[in-house]
Design an enzyme around this catalytic site. Structure first.
Site, PDB file in Angstrom:
ATOM      1  N   SER A 113     139.774 -20.329 -56.684  1.00  0.00           N
ATOM      2  CA  SER A 113     138.910 -19.868 -57.259  1.00  0.00           C
ATOM      3  C   SER A 113     138.763 -18.115 -56.829  1.00  0.00           C
ATOM      4  O   SER A 113     138.977 -18.246 -54.942  1.00  0.00           O
ATOM      5  CB  SER A 113     137.336 -19.813 -57.516  1.00  0.00           C
ATOM      6  OG  SER A 113     137.260 -21.322 -58.159  1.00  0.00           O
TER       7      SER A 113
ATOM      8  N   GLU B 230     135.676 -14.466 -53.075  1.00  0.00           N
ATOM      9  CA  GLU B 230     135.870 -15.720 -52.637  1.00  0.00           C
ATOM     10  C   GLU B 230     137.006 -15.696 -51.299  1.00  0.00           C
ATOM     11  O   GLU B 230     136.423 -16.439 -50.515  1.00  0.00           O
ATOM     12  CB  GLU B 230     135.760 -16.946 -52.843  1.00  0.00           C
ATOM     13  CG  GLU B 230     135.831 -18.632 -52.730  1.00  0.00           C
ATOM     14  CD  GLU B 230     136.435 -19.149 -53.171  1.00  0.00           C
ATOM     15  OE1 GLU B 230     135.801 -19.987 -54.334  1.00  0.00           O
ATOM     16  OE2 GLU B 230     136.828 -20.530 -52.779  1.00  0.00           O
TER      17      GLU B 230
ATOM     18  N   ARG C 142     129.189 -21.546 -51.023  1.00  0.00           N
ATOM     19  CA  ARG C 142     130.405 -20.594 -50.576  1.00  0.00           C
ATOM     20  C   ARG C 142     129.864 -20.454 -49.382  1.00  0.00           C
ATOM     21  O   ARG C 142     130.620 -19.033 -49.265  1.00  0.00           O
ATOM     22  CB  ARG C 142     131.549 -19.886 -51.833  1.00  0.00           C
ATOM     23  CG  ARG C 142     131.734 -21.057 -52.736  1.00  0.00           C
ATOM     24  CD  ARG C 142     132.951 -21.792 -52.151  1.00  0.00           C
ATOM     25  NE  ARG C 142     133.233 -22.593 -53.279  1.00  0.00           N
ATOM     26  CZ  ARG C 142     133.223 -23.900 -54.446  1.00  0.00           C
ATOM     27  NH1 ARG C 142     132.068 -24.440 -53.808  1.00  0.00           N
ATOM     28  NH2 ARG C 142     133.970 -24.011 -55.062  1.00  0.00           N
TER      29      ARG C 142
HETATM   30  P1  FAD Z   1     142.434 -20.992 -44.129  1.00  0.00           P
HETATM   31  O1  FAD Z   1     142.988 -20.107 -45.787  1.00  0.00           O
HETATM   32  O2  FAD Z   1     143.356 -20.585 -43.603  1.00  0.00           O
HETATM   33  O3  FAD Z   1     141.521 -19.678 -43.645  1.00  0.00           O
HETATM   34  C1  FAD Z   1     140.168 -19.834 -44.004  1.00  0.00           C
HETATM   35  C2  FAD Z   1     139.110 -19.052 -43.534  1.00  0.00           C
HETATM   36  O4  FAD Z   1     138.337 -19.614 -42.380  1.00  0.00           O
HETATM   37  C3  FAD Z   1     140.093 -17.028 -42.377  1.00  0.00           C
HETATM   38  O5  FAD Z   1     138.557 -17.256 -42.563  1.00  0.00           O
HETATM   39  C4  FAD Z   1     139.756 -18.263 -41.507  1.00  0.00           C
HETATM   40  O6  FAD Z   1     139.869 -17.192 -39.865  1.00  0.00           O
HETATM   41  C5  FAD Z   1     138.389 -18.904 -41.367  1.00  0.00           C
HETATM   42  N1  FAD Z   1     139.085 -20.064 -40.450  1.00  0.00           N
HETATM   43  C6  FAD Z   1     140.163 -20.983 -40.567  1.00  0.00           C
HETATM   44  N2  FAD Z   1     140.235 -22.194 -39.726  1.00  0.00           N
HETATM   45  C7  FAD Z   1     138.970 -21.836 -38.856  1.00  0.00           C
HETATM   46  C8  FAD Z   1     138.580 -22.614 -37.603  1.00  0.00           C
HETATM   47  N3  FAD Z   1     139.799 -23.242 -37.030  1.00  0.00           N
HETATM   48  N4  FAD Z   1     137.422 -21.697 -37.272  1.00  0.00           N
HETATM   49  C9  FAD Z   1     136.910 -20.746 -37.309  1.00  0.00           C
HETATM   50  N5  FAD Z   1     137.392 -19.947 -38.732  1.00  0.00           N
HETATM   51  C10 FAD Z   1     138.708 -20.730 -39.576  1.00  0.00           C
HETATM   52  N6  FAD Z   1     137.499 -24.131 -52.343  1.00  0.00           N
HETATM   53  C11 FAD Z   1     136.342 -24.835 -52.332  1.00  0.00           C
HETATM   54  O7  FAD Z   1     135.194 -24.984 -51.698  1.00  0.00           O
HETATM   55  N7  FAD Z   1     136.604 -25.985 -53.914  1.00  0.00           N
HETATM   56  C12 FAD Z   1     137.608 -25.976 -54.415  1.00  0.00           C
HETATM   57  O8  FAD Z   1     137.671 -26.818 -54.990  1.00  0.00           O
HETATM   58  C13 FAD Z   1     138.598 -25.851 -53.479  1.00  0.00           C
HETATM   59  N8  FAD Z   1     140.027 -25.956 -54.619  1.00  0.00           N
HETATM   60  C14 FAD Z   1     140.999 -25.038 -54.520  1.00  0.00           C
HETATM   61  C15 FAD Z   1     142.324 -25.251 -54.730  1.00  0.00           C
HETATM   62  C16 FAD Z   1     143.213 -24.851 -54.384  1.00  0.00           C
HETATM   63  C17 FAD Z   1     144.410 -24.806 -55.766  1.00  0.00           C
HETATM   64  C18 FAD Z   1     143.447 -23.956 -53.458  1.00  0.00           C
HETATM   65  C19 FAD Z   1     144.275 -23.067 -52.847  1.00  0.00           C
HETATM   66  C20 FAD Z   1     142.247 -23.424 -52.910  1.00  0.00           C
HETATM   67  C21 FAD Z   1     141.632 -23.791 -53.377  1.00  0.00           C
HETATM   68  N9  FAD Z   1     139.708 -23.961 -52.163  1.00  0.00           N
HETATM   69  C22 FAD Z   1     138.312 -24.468 -52.681  1.00  0.00           C
HETATM   70  C23 FAD Z   1     139.548 -22.930 -51.158  1.00  0.00           C
HETATM   71  C24 FAD Z   1     140.820 -23.485 -50.131  1.00  0.00           C
HETATM   72  O9  FAD Z   1     140.914 -23.989 -50.258  1.00  0.00           O
HETATM   73  C25 FAD Z   1     139.369 -23.375 -49.195  1.00  0.00           C
HETATM   74  O10 FAD Z   1     138.567 -22.540 -48.703  1.00  0.00           O
HETATM   75  C26 FAD Z   1     139.611 -24.759 -47.301  1.00  0.00           C
HETATM   76  O11 FAD Z   1     139.169 -24.966 -46.402  1.00  0.00           O
HETATM   77  C27 FAD Z   1     140.335 -23.116 -47.217  1.00  0.00           C
HETATM   78  O12 FAD Z   1     140.897 -24.005 -45.939  1.00  0.00           O
HETATM   79  P2  FAD Z   1     141.942 -23.612 -44.786  1.00  0.00           P
HETATM   80  O13 FAD Z   1     142.181 -24.093 -43.503  1.00  0.00           O
HETATM   81  O14 FAD Z   1     143.321 -23.246 -45.602  1.00  0.00           O
HETATM   82  O15 FAD Z   1     141.692 -22.378 -44.275  1.00  0.00           O
HETATM   83  N1  EPU Z   2     135.831 -20.847 -67.759  1.00  0.00           N
HETATM   84  C1  EPU Z   2     135.776 -20.519 -68.977  1.00  0.00           C
HETATM   85  N2  EPU Z   2     137.932 -20.002 -68.831  1.00  0.00           N
HETATM   86  C2  EPU Z   2     138.102 -19.877 -67.712  1.00  0.00           C
HETATM   87  C3  EPU Z   2     137.859 -20.788 -66.537  1.00  0.00           C
HETATM   88  C4  EPU Z   2     136.764 -21.456 -66.834  1.00  0.00           C
HETATM   89  O1  EPU Z   2     135.219 -20.404 -70.029  1.00  0.00           O
HETATM   90  O2  EPU Z   2     139.892 -18.910 -67.674  1.00  0.00           O
HETATM   91  C5  EPU Z   2     134.455 -22.189 -67.978  1.00  0.00           C
HETATM   92  C6  EPU Z   2     135.054 -23.401 -68.641  1.00  0.00           C
HETATM   93  O3  EPU Z   2     135.781 -23.716 -69.996  1.00  0.00           O
HETATM   94  C7  EPU Z   2     133.730 -24.304 -67.564  1.00  0.00           C
HETATM   95  C8  EPU Z   2     133.092 -22.703 -66.455  1.00  0.00           C
HETATM   96  O4  EPU Z   2     133.568 -21.821 -67.227  1.00  0.00           O
HETATM   97  O5  EPU Z   2     132.971 -24.302 -69.211  1.00  0.00           O
HETATM   98  C9  EPU Z   2     133.585 -23.563 -65.498  1.00  0.00           C
HETATM   99  O6  EPU Z   2     135.297 -23.937 -65.198  1.00  0.00           O
HETATM  100  P1  EPU Z   2     135.292 -25.067 -64.332  1.00  0.00           P
HETATM  101  O7  EPU Z   2     134.839 -26.294 -64.233  1.00  0.00           O
HETATM  102  O8  EPU Z   2     136.693 -25.231 -64.311  1.00  0.00           O
HETATM  103  O9  EPU Z   2     134.561 -24.348 -62.648  1.00  0.00           O
HETATM  104  P2  EPU Z   2     134.756 -23.363 -61.898  1.00  0.00           P
HETATM  105  O10 EPU Z   2     132.970 -22.810 -61.521  1.00  0.00           O
HETATM  106  O11 EPU Z   2     135.769 -22.842 -63.023  1.00  0.00           O
HETATM  107  C10 EPU Z   2     133.943 -24.551 -59.799  1.00  0.00           C
HETATM  108  C11 EPU Z   2     134.688 -24.213 -58.570  1.00  0.00           C
HETATM  109  C12 EPU Z   2     136.321 -25.148 -58.077  1.00  0.00           C
HETATM  110  C13 EPU Z   2     135.272 -26.258 -57.982  1.00  0.00           C
HETATM  111  C14 EPU Z   2     135.162 -26.657 -58.960  1.00  0.00           C
HETATM  112  C15 EPU Z   2     135.443 -27.740 -60.118  1.00  0.00           C
HETATM  113  C16 EPU Z   2     134.052 -21.913 -57.785  1.00  0.00           C
HETATM  114  C17 EPU Z   2     134.078 -20.083 -57.768  1.00  0.00           C
HETATM  115  N3  EPU Z   2     134.877 -22.518 -57.818  1.00  0.00           N
HETATM  116  O12 EPU Z   2     135.559 -23.675 -60.884  1.00  0.00           O
HETATM  117  O13 EPU Z   2     136.159 -24.290 -56.373  1.00  0.00           O
HETATM  118  O14 EPU Z   2     136.990 -26.966 -57.858  1.00  0.00           O
HETATM  119  O15 EPU Z   2     134.201 -25.774 -59.911  1.00  0.00           O
HETATM  120  O16 EPU Z   2     133.798 -28.335 -58.907  1.00  0.00           O
HETATM  121  O17 EPU Z   2     133.024 -22.505 -57.020  1.00  0.00           O
HETATM  122  C18 EPU Z   2     137.420 -22.787 -54.978  1.00  0.00           C
HETATM  123  O18 EPU Z   2     136.935 -22.464 -54.477  1.00  0.00           O
HETATM  124  O19 EPU Z   2     138.810 -22.433 -55.312  1.00  0.00           O
HETATM  125  C19 EPU Z   2     137.791 -23.509 -56.214  1.00  0.00           C
HETATM  126  C20 EPU Z   2     138.371 -24.513 -56.754  1.00  0.00           C
END
Ligand code: FAD
Ligand code: EPU
Length: 335
Positions: free
Chosen positions: A235, A331, A161
């Site tokens: 997250s 994050e 991240r």
């Molecule tokens: P924004 O929210 O618009 O911007 C994020 C940051 O980047 C800000 O600081 C912004 O200024 C900067 N920025 C954006 N675009 C640019 C650019 N072109 N140049 C320079 N700076 C820029 N993330 C994960 O890694 N793994 C996941 O599994 C994951 N799951 C998610 C699930 C949900 C339901 C949600 C809502 C979010 C999740 N995220 C996850 C977080 C998010 O999707 C990512 O961080 C994504 O890359 C953000 O993209 P955005 O375009 O919305 O960025």
């Molecule tokens: N867990 C709990 N309680 C909770 C949530 C999770 O006990 O309320 C436990 C789960 O049972 C599991 C462990 O925590 O044993 C990990 O949970 P999960 O597999 O749901 O993944 P996570 O660590 O919570 C991360 C990323 C996600 C990504 C998933 C799948 C981060 C901060 N988050 O979540 O990314 O989608 O793994 O790879 O690394 C994001 O970055 O926004 C994001 C959604």
């Protein structure tokens, strides 16, 4: 065209209202140069899909929305393809485009919200894959000089991240396009989490990249709230990476808890587990709270203020630290 007093509510997945003093969108470097020439002394917010920001107050500056579009194959051989995407493309649509073309490597990253341009910012990751695994290079606009610079893999300094754009070069560049090296000879990564179980329940024995994508989409949809229904930014905190001593201290009170090996002999713990054990999971404060199925996700049920969600995150950080001696890091980007 630069607009004044624009509510950012439709532009962030938390669905938070925040008035931007000025707002403009750009489709290429020329339009960006034109907008920046009118910046004055305003602070800037570069906006993609708004899925990783918390708007804690009105934004007294210039919001610039990235709308650089298009996919382009740069190199194509028997085994791989080098493909470029405009930074304003929706990440999931890029993933779907690649899968439909038979290009493998990012299928585990299906359904992550946001734009392609933000994907290198925090080296997005899920289900055992991060973009650093297929990332080739990117083009970024240097705000101070107006020059477009190229960054290779090493220069981006990717980590969990993390990237150089969140650290040493924070606020200095606007990413315009990103290139990925994707494979035509698919090596699937199905060992993480519930992917294999999901494939089995779909009755699939020899999965394709499309099948892996479908499995990931199904798992994600069952675990994470849909921002169209409940405001959230995924997250809210990073999973903490700690030394063995911190793990031993927890093990004195808990028999079993999630832990994963991390680089340099460290261990990654699950922030969601820590927050749940601290008693925060499902906490409902009316308009906002902690999601009932995933304690790592803070939510806006509607009408909440960003500052309330920020205060909640602060309380969680303090409580987890006092109970486990581990300081959680956010994050989501605070604006
Ligand atoms: P924004 O929210 O618009 O911007 C994020 C940051 O980047 C800000 O600081 C912004 O200024 C900067 N920025 C954006 N675009 C640019 C650019 N072109 N140049 C320079 N700076 C820029 N993330 C994960 O890694 N793994 C996941 O599994 C994951 N799951 C998610 C699930 C949900 C339901 C949600 C809502 C979010 C999740 N995220 C996850 C977080 C998010 O999707 C990512 O961080 C994504 O890359 C953000 O993209 P955005 O375009 O919305 O960025
Ligand atoms: N867990 C709990 N309680 C909770 C949530 C999770 O006990 O309320 C436990 C789960 O049972 C599991 C462990 O925590 O044993 C990990 O949970 P999960 O597999 O749901 O993944 P996570 O660590 O919570 C991360 C990323 C996600 C990504 C998933 C799948 C981060 C901060 N988050 O979540 O990314 O989608 O793994 O790879 O690394 C994001 O970055 O926004 C994001 C959604």
């Amino acid at each position: 065209m630069i607009q004044s007093n624009v509510d950012l509510q439709p532009y962030n997945t938390f669905g938070l209202s925040s008035i931007a003093k000025r707002f403009a969108a750009f489709r290429n470097a020329e339009e960006l140069t034109d907008i920046l020439s009118q910046r004055g002394n305003d602070p800037l917010l570069i906006l993609g899909g708004g899925s990783n920001i918390l708007l804690t107050k009105d934004f007294e500056g210039l919001v610039i929305k990235n709308e650089v579009m298009g996919f382009q194959v740069i190199e194509n051989d028997d085994t791989s393809v080098l493909i470029e995407s405009g930074a304003g493309e929706v990440w999931h649509e890029f993933v779907m485009h690649c899968i439909n073309e038979g290009y493998g490597g990012i299928e585990n990253l299906s359904l992550i919200p946001g734009s392609v341009g933000a994907s290198p910012m925090q080296n997005i990751g899920a289900y055992g894959v991060e973009i650093k695994d297929t990332f080739d290079s990117l083009q970024a606009y240097h705000i101070e000089s107006g020059e477009v610079h190229s960054f290779n893999h090493e220069q981006c300094e990717f980590g969990y991240r993390e990237s150089v754009f969140k650290r040493a070069l924070k606020g200095q560049y606007i990413i315009l396009s990103v290139r990925f090296r994707l494979s035509k000879k698919h090596e699937l990564n199905t060992s993480y989490g519930a992917i294999e179980t999901e494939l089995k329940s779909l009755g699939i024995e020899n999965p394709s990249i499309k099948d892996v994508s479908t499995a990931v989409i199904n798992i994600r949809s069952s675990k994470l709230p849909d921002p169209k229904k409940i405001g959230n930014a995924g997250s809210f905190f990073k999973n903490p990476v700690v030394a063995q001593e911190a793990v031993d201290a927890i093990a004195e009170n808990y028999k079993q808890f999630p832990q994963y090996p991390a680089p340099n002999g460290k261990i990654k713990l699950a922030a969601g587990w820590l927050i749940e054990q601290a008693g925060w999971k499902g906490k409902d404060f009316g308009s906002y709270g902690v999601h009932k199925n995933q304690a790592l996700v803070l939510v806006n049920y509607g009408g909440s203020k960003g500052s309330q969600i920020y205060d909640l995150s602060e309380q969680i950080i303090q409580d987890v630290e006092s109970k486990f001696g581990i300081k959680l890091e956010r994050e989501v980007n605070m604006i």
